[in-house]
Scaffold this motif. Sequence first.
Motif, PDB file in Angstrom:
ATOM      1  N   ASN A   1       0.831  -1.204   0.000  1.00  0.00           N
ATOM      2  CA  ASN A   1       0.000   0.000   0.000  1.00  0.00           C
ATOM      3  C   ASN A   1       0.866   1.256   0.000  1.00  0.00           C
ATOM      4  O   ASN A   1       1.987   1.247   0.516  1.00  0.00           O
ATOM      5  CB  ASN A   1      -0.859   0.037   1.267  1.00  0.00           C
ATOM      6  CG  ASN A   1      -1.610  -1.236   1.521  1.00  0.00           C
ATOM      7  OD1 ASN A   1      -2.561  -1.552   0.829  1.00  0.00           O
ATOM      8  ND2 ASN A   1      -1.180  -1.988   2.529  1.00  0.00           N
TER       9      ASN A   1
ATOM     10  N   ILE B   1      -0.137   2.181  -9.157  1.00  0.00           N
ATOM     11  CA  ILE B   1       0.702   1.403  -8.256  1.00  0.00           C
ATOM     12  C   ILE B   1       1.147   0.139  -8.980  1.00  0.00           C
ATOM     13  O   ILE B   1       0.375  -0.462  -9.742  1.00  0.00           O
ATOM     14  CB  ILE B   1      -0.058   1.066  -6.951  1.00  0.00           C
ATOM     15  CG1 ILE B   1       0.889   0.448  -5.914  1.00  0.00           C
ATOM     16  CG2 ILE B   1      -1.256   0.172  -7.202  1.00  0.00           C
ATOM     17  CD1 ILE B   1       0.263   0.318  -4.517  1.00  0.00           C
TER      18      ILE B   1
ATOM     19  N   PHE C   1      -2.833   8.179 -10.717  1.00  0.00           N
ATOM     20  CA  PHE C   1      -1.771   7.417 -10.045  1.00  0.00           C
ATOM     21  C   PHE C   1      -1.831   5.964 -10.478  1.00  0.00           C
ATOM     22  O   PHE C   1      -2.904   5.415 -10.749  1.00  0.00           O
ATOM     23  CB  PHE C   1      -1.923   7.473  -8.533  1.00  0.00           C
ATOM     24  CG  PHE C   1      -1.651   8.807  -7.896  1.00  0.00           C
ATOM     25  CD1 PHE C   1      -1.513   9.972  -8.633  1.00  0.00           C
ATOM     26  CD2 PHE C   1      -1.521   8.897  -6.506  1.00  0.00           C
ATOM     27  CE1 PHE C   1      -1.270  11.201  -8.039  1.00  0.00           C
ATOM     28  CE2 PHE C   1      -1.274  10.112  -5.890  1.00  0.00           C
ATOM     29  CZ  PHE C   1      -1.154  11.259  -6.662  1.00  0.00           C
TER      30      PHE C   1
ATOM     31  N   ARG D   1      -5.501  -4.198  -8.008  1.00  0.00           N
ATOM     32  CA  ARG D   1      -5.176  -2.830  -7.620  1.00  0.00           C
ATOM     33  C   ARG D   1      -6.450  -2.056  -7.274  1.00  0.00           C
ATOM     34  O   ARG D   1      -7.495  -2.254  -7.906  1.00  0.00           O
ATOM     35  CB  ARG D   1      -4.471  -2.090  -8.766  1.00  0.00           C
ATOM     36  CG  ARG D   1      -3.152  -2.709  -9.193  1.00  0.00           C
ATOM     37  CD  ARG D   1      -2.599  -1.965 -10.386  1.00  0.00           C
ATOM     38  NE  ARG D   1      -1.307  -2.477 -10.788  1.00  0.00           N
ATOM     39  CZ  ARG D   1      -0.972  -2.735 -12.041  1.00  0.00           C
ATOM     40  NH1 ARG D   1      -1.827  -2.531 -13.006  1.00  0.00           N
ATOM     41  NH2 ARG D   1       0.233  -3.196 -12.310  1.00  0.00           N
ATOM     42  N   ASN D   2      -6.314  -1.142  -6.336  1.00  0.00           N
ATOM     43  CA  ASN D   2      -7.424  -0.243  -6.028  1.00  0.00           C
ATOM     44  C   ASN D   2      -6.852   1.097  -5.607  1.00  0.00           C
ATOM     45  O   ASN D   2      -5.715   1.161  -5.091  1.00  0.00           O
ATOM     46  CB  ASN D   2      -8.323  -0.827  -4.941  1.00  0.00           C
ATOM     47  CG  ASN D   2      -9.704  -0.214  -4.961  1.00  0.00           C
ATOM     48  OD1 ASN D   2     -10.093   0.459  -5.921  1.00  0.00           O
ATOM     49  ND2 ASN D   2     -10.475  -0.441  -3.905  1.00  0.00           N
ATOM     50  N   TYR D   3      -7.660   2.142  -5.804  1.00  0.00           N
ATOM     51  CA  TYR D   3      -7.182   3.499  -5.584  1.00  0.00           C
ATOM     52  C   TYR D   3      -8.221   4.328  -4.861  1.00  0.00           C
ATOM     53  O   TYR D   3      -9.426   4.097  -4.991  1.00  0.00           O
ATOM     54  CB  TYR D   3      -6.881   4.178  -6.930  1.00  0.00           C
ATOM     55  CG  TYR D   3      -5.831   3.481  -7.757  1.00  0.00           C
ATOM     56  CD1 TYR D   3      -6.180   2.485  -8.663  1.00  0.00           C
ATOM     57  CD2 TYR D   3      -4.489   3.811  -7.626  1.00  0.00           C
ATOM     58  CE1 TYR D   3      -5.218   1.831  -9.418  1.00  0.00           C
ATOM     59  CE2 TYR D   3      -3.514   3.173  -8.384  1.00  0.00           C
ATOM     60  CZ  TYR D   3      -3.889   2.181  -9.276  1.00  0.00           C
ATOM     61  OH  TYR D   3      -2.928   1.542 -10.025  1.00  0.00           O
TER      62      TYR D   3
ATOM     63  N   LEU E   1       4.901   3.913  -7.028  1.00  0.00           N
ATOM     64  CA  LEU E   1       3.701   4.718  -7.217  1.00  0.00           C
ATOM     65  C   LEU E   1       4.039   5.795  -8.241  1.00  0.00           C
ATOM     66  O   LEU E   1       4.793   6.723  -7.933  1.00  0.00           O
ATOM     67  CB  LEU E   1       3.230   5.341  -5.908  1.00  0.00           C
ATOM     68  CG  LEU E   1       1.899   6.074  -5.984  1.00  0.00           C
ATOM     69  CD1 LEU E   1       0.748   5.094  -6.224  1.00  0.00           C
ATOM     70  CD2 LEU E   1       1.645   6.881  -4.704  1.00  0.00           C
TER      71      LEU E   1
ATOM     72  N   VAL F   1      -3.971   5.573  -0.261  1.00  0.00           N
ATOM     73  CA  VAL F   1      -3.952   6.104  -1.619  1.00  0.00           C
ATOM     74  C   VAL F   1      -4.130   4.986  -2.648  1.00  0.00           C
ATOM     75  O   VAL F   1      -4.917   5.111  -3.581  1.00  0.00           O
ATOM     76  CB  VAL F   1      -2.623   6.844  -1.876  1.00  0.00           C
ATOM     77  CG1 VAL F   1      -2.511   7.281  -3.328  1.00  0.00           C
ATOM     78  CG2 VAL F   1      -2.500   8.043  -0.952  1.00  0.00           C
ATOM     79  N   ALA F   2      -3.370   3.905  -2.480  1.00  0.00           N
ATOM     80  CA  ALA F   2      -3.394   2.830  -3.476  1.00  0.00           C
ATOM     81  C   ALA F   2      -2.970   1.534  -2.825  1.00  0.00           C
ATOM     82  O   ALA F   2      -2.180   1.533  -1.876  1.00  0.00           O
ATOM     83  CB  ALA F   2      -2.481   3.159  -4.644  1.00  0.00           C
TER      84      ALA F   2
ATOM     85  N   VAL G   1      -7.397   9.965  -6.527  1.00  0.00           N
ATOM     86  CA  VAL G   1      -6.220   9.757  -7.381  1.00  0.00           C
ATOM     87  C   VAL G   1      -6.489   8.841  -8.567  1.00  0.00           C
ATOM     88  O   VAL G   1      -5.611   8.636  -9.400  1.00  0.00           O
ATOM     89  CB  VAL G   1      -5.028   9.195  -6.567  1.00  0.00           C
ATOM     90  CG1 VAL G   1      -4.744  10.083  -5.352  1.00  0.00           C
ATOM     91  CG2 VAL G   1      -5.258   7.756  -6.147  1.00  0.00           C
ATOM     92  N   LYS G   2      -7.691   8.313  -8.663  1.00  0.00           N
ATOM     93  CA  LYS G   2      -8.016   7.402  -9.772  1.00  0.00           C
ATOM     94  C   LYS G   2      -7.797   8.085 -11.117  1.00  0.00           C
ATOM     95  O   LYS G   2      -8.190   9.232 -11.304  1.00  0.00           O
ATOM     96  CB  LYS G   2      -9.467   6.934  -9.654  1.00  0.00           C
ATOM     97  CG  LYS G   2      -9.666   5.795  -8.686  1.00  0.00           C
ATOM     98  CD  LYS G   2     -11.129   5.355  -8.644  1.00  0.00           C
ATOM     99  CE  LYS G   2     -11.308   4.225  -7.639  1.00  0.00           C
ATOM    100  NZ  LYS G   2     -12.741   3.854  -7.464  1.00  0.00           N
TER     101      LYS G   2
END
Length: 115
Positions: free
Chosen positions: A35, A69, A67, A57-59, A80, A48-49, A63-64
Motif C-alpha cells: 500500500n 501502483i 496514479f 489494484r485499487n485506488y 507509485l 492512496v493505493a 487519485v483514480k
Amino acid sequence: QVQLVESGGGLVHAGGSLRLSCVVPGNMFRNSVMNWYRQAPGHQRELVAVVSPGGYRNYADAVKGRFLISRDSSKNTVDLQMNSLRPGDTAVYYCNINNVGREFWGQGTQVTVSS
C-alpha cells in the motif's frame, strides 16, 4: 526490525509527475499486500493505493486515473507513479506492507506540489 526504504519524493509544479519507490525485503515480497498512504498537515493518514500479491489494484477516488501502483519483482519494489499532480496531493507519502497479518511502514517521503 523490518525497514521499508522509500525514495522519489520532492517538489514539483502542478501538472507534473513523480515516481515513488519502496524497497521491500525479498523474503516478504511475494506474499505481501502493498500500500501507499499519505498524510497532509492537519489531516489523518489516508490510503492512496493498494496492490495485492495477485496484482489486484485499487485506488482512492481522489487519485483514480492519475496514479498507478505497481510491483516489480526484479527489484523487490512497490512503486507509485503519480501524474497530473495537484497542490492537494501535497503530503508525506508512506509505504506500507501487510505480510501474513504483520504490518510494516516506511519512514515517509515528502511530496510537495506547487500551484
